[in-house]
Write a protein that holds these residues in place. Structure first.
Motif, PDB file in Angstrom:
ATOM      1  N   GLN A 163      -4.869  10.111  -4.953  1.00 27.83           N
ATOM      2  CA  GLN A 163      -3.513   9.479  -4.040  1.00 27.83           C
ATOM      3  C   GLN A 163      -2.873   9.401  -4.857  1.00 27.83           C
ATOM      4  N   GLN A 171      -0.335   8.835   2.321  1.00 25.94           N
ATOM      5  CA  GLN A 171      -1.701   8.784   2.341  1.00 25.94           C
ATOM      6  C   GLN A 171      -2.430   9.951   2.202  1.00 25.94           C
ATOM      7  N   LYS A 172      -3.164   9.919   1.111  1.00 24.86           N
ATOM      8  CA  LYS A 172      -4.226  11.450   1.291  1.00 24.86           C
ATOM      9  C   LYS A 172      -5.791  10.101   2.006  1.00 24.86           C
ATOM     10  N   ILE A 218       0.526  -1.035  -0.221  1.00 27.66           N
ATOM     11  CA  ILE A 218       0.277  -0.189  -0.293  1.00 27.66           C
ATOM     12  C   ILE A 218       0.596   1.143  -0.060  1.00 27.66           C
ATOM     13  N   TYR A 258      -8.458   7.770   0.859  1.00 26.85           N
ATOM     14  CA  TYR A 258      -7.567   6.243   0.714  1.00 26.85           C
ATOM     15  C   TYR A 258      -7.057   6.107   1.996  1.00 26.85           C
ATOM     16  N   THR A 262     -10.508   6.881  -5.345  1.00 27.76           N
ATOM     17  CA  THR A 262      -9.394   7.493  -4.477  1.00 27.76           C
ATOM     18  C   THR A 262      -7.732   7.463  -5.313  1.00 27.76           C
ATOM     19  N   MET A 263      -8.393   6.321  -6.071  1.00 28.36           N
ATOM     20  CA  MET A 263      -6.591   5.663  -6.054  1.00 28.36           C
ATOM     21  C   MET A 263      -6.351   7.341  -6.993  1.00 28.36           C
ATOM     22  N   TRP A 301      -6.949   4.042 -13.885  1.00 30.25           N
ATOM     23  CA  TRP A 301      -7.343   5.579 -12.991  1.00 30.25           C
ATOM     24  C   TRP A 301      -8.318   6.468 -13.857  1.00 30.25           C
ATOM     25  N   GLU A 324      -6.086  -1.652  -6.045  1.00 33.13           N
ATOM     26  CA  GLU A 324      -7.247  -0.576  -6.097  1.00 33.13           C
ATOM     27  C   GLU A 324      -7.288  -0.839  -4.058  1.00 33.13           C
ATOM     28  N   VAL A 325      -7.027   0.634  -3.350  1.00 33.31           N
ATOM     29  CA  VAL A 325      -8.090   0.365  -1.829  1.00 33.31           C
ATOM     30  C   VAL A 325      -9.188   2.496  -2.633  1.00 33.31           C
ATOM     31  N   GLY A 326     -10.473   1.689  -2.436  1.00 31.68           N
ATOM     32  CA  GLY A 326     -11.106   2.412  -2.486  1.00 31.68           C
ATOM     33  C   GLY A 326     -11.515   2.954  -4.138  1.00 31.68           C
TER      34      GLY A 326
END
Length: 264
Positions: free
Chosen positions: A172, A117-118, A111, A121, A168-169, A263, A162-164
């Motif tokens: 980020q 990290q925002k 990660i 995220y 979001t990606m 993205w 992919e996270v969120g």
């Protein structure tokens, strides 16, 4: 008294501030010891974080150094932070080292590195508002002046995992490009391939007195150490990672490519 390998970063932070103020006052350790009626070795123990002094002693130091209430306020803040910070237990003795570091070097393989990290995220990862607030509070060091120098290597797979959701990606990864353009931040991407001796994410915090504290992530949580042998091993691993990773300019171009192709 704590042994060297188990020195708490909270005490290291306080000790570093004592040393800074002592030097600013033009005093050596013996001169300060004489002013506050203790031995030179006790001052050395306080500055090296190997002992926790009482609040009354912090007041005496402030008077001797003519530093107002700087040290007693630092003492109070550190005590409060030990009581109130809601970090996972395995991580609890590293954040204070992180906050007082003059240099941070990190590798992340799954990660985005925590300090980068925002909020969206981090929220998707953590799912707990207190944990998100703590993570955002850690990031305040990015706007400190002077802040620490940061050198971070992230595995290329981080850009694709992919996270969120897509928005979001995209946000980020755009932020990673922005960070990579800042002074004192070096961001590199390690290509997807085997790199020898790289087994887990880690962070190396270099403190003002040049001592180093290492946090290593693992399946059951993590581990913090100041063991010279372990610190040397992780330093060697980071050198290997830097050599294998894309340079800053090429890393920035790769991040832009992933944003556009995956993205958008």
């Amino acid at each position: 008294m704590a042994m060297y390998g188990s020195v708490k970063p909270e005490f290291l932070s306080f000790g570093a501030e004592v040393g800074r103020l002592r030097k600013a006052a033009g005093l050596n350790q013996q001169a300060l010891a004489d002013l506050v009626n203790v031995t030179r070795s006790y001052i050395a123990q306080v500055e090296s974080g190997r002992t926790r002094c009482r609040r009354e002693f912090a007041l005496r130091l402030d008077r001797a150094l003519k530093s107002g209430t700087a040290l007693v306020e630092t003492w109070d803040e550190l005590l409060e932070s030990i009581k109130s910070d809601k970090y996972p237990e395995f991580f609890a003795n590293f954040p204070k080292a992180e906050q007082t570091a003059i240099m941070l070097r990190a590798f992340e393989e799954r990660i985005v590195y925590g300090l980068f990290q925002k909020e969206a995220y981090a929220r998707a990862l953590l799912g707990d508002e207190d944990a998100v607030k703590n993570r955002m509070r850690r990031q305040e060091i990015l706007v400190q002046n002077p802040g620490p120098a940061l050198s971070v290597v992230m595995d290329e797979t981080v850009l694709y995992r992919e996270v969120g959701g897509k928005e979001t990606m995209r946000e980020q990864l755009e932020y990673l490009i922005e960070l990579s353009c800042r002074d004192r931040i070096t961001l590199q991407i390690a290509p997807i391939r085997y790199i020898r001796n790289v087994w887990a994410p880690f962070v190396i915090a270099t403190l003002p007195d040049q001592r180093q504290v290492v946090y290593t992530d693992n399946a059951y949580g993590g581990e913090t150490t100041t063991s010279p042998r372990h610190v040397a091993l992780v330093n060697e691993t980071f050198i290997v990672l830097q050599g294998e990773a894309l340079n800053v300019r090429d890393a920035r171009a790769l991040i832009r490519k992933v944003i556009d192709e995956r993205w958008k």
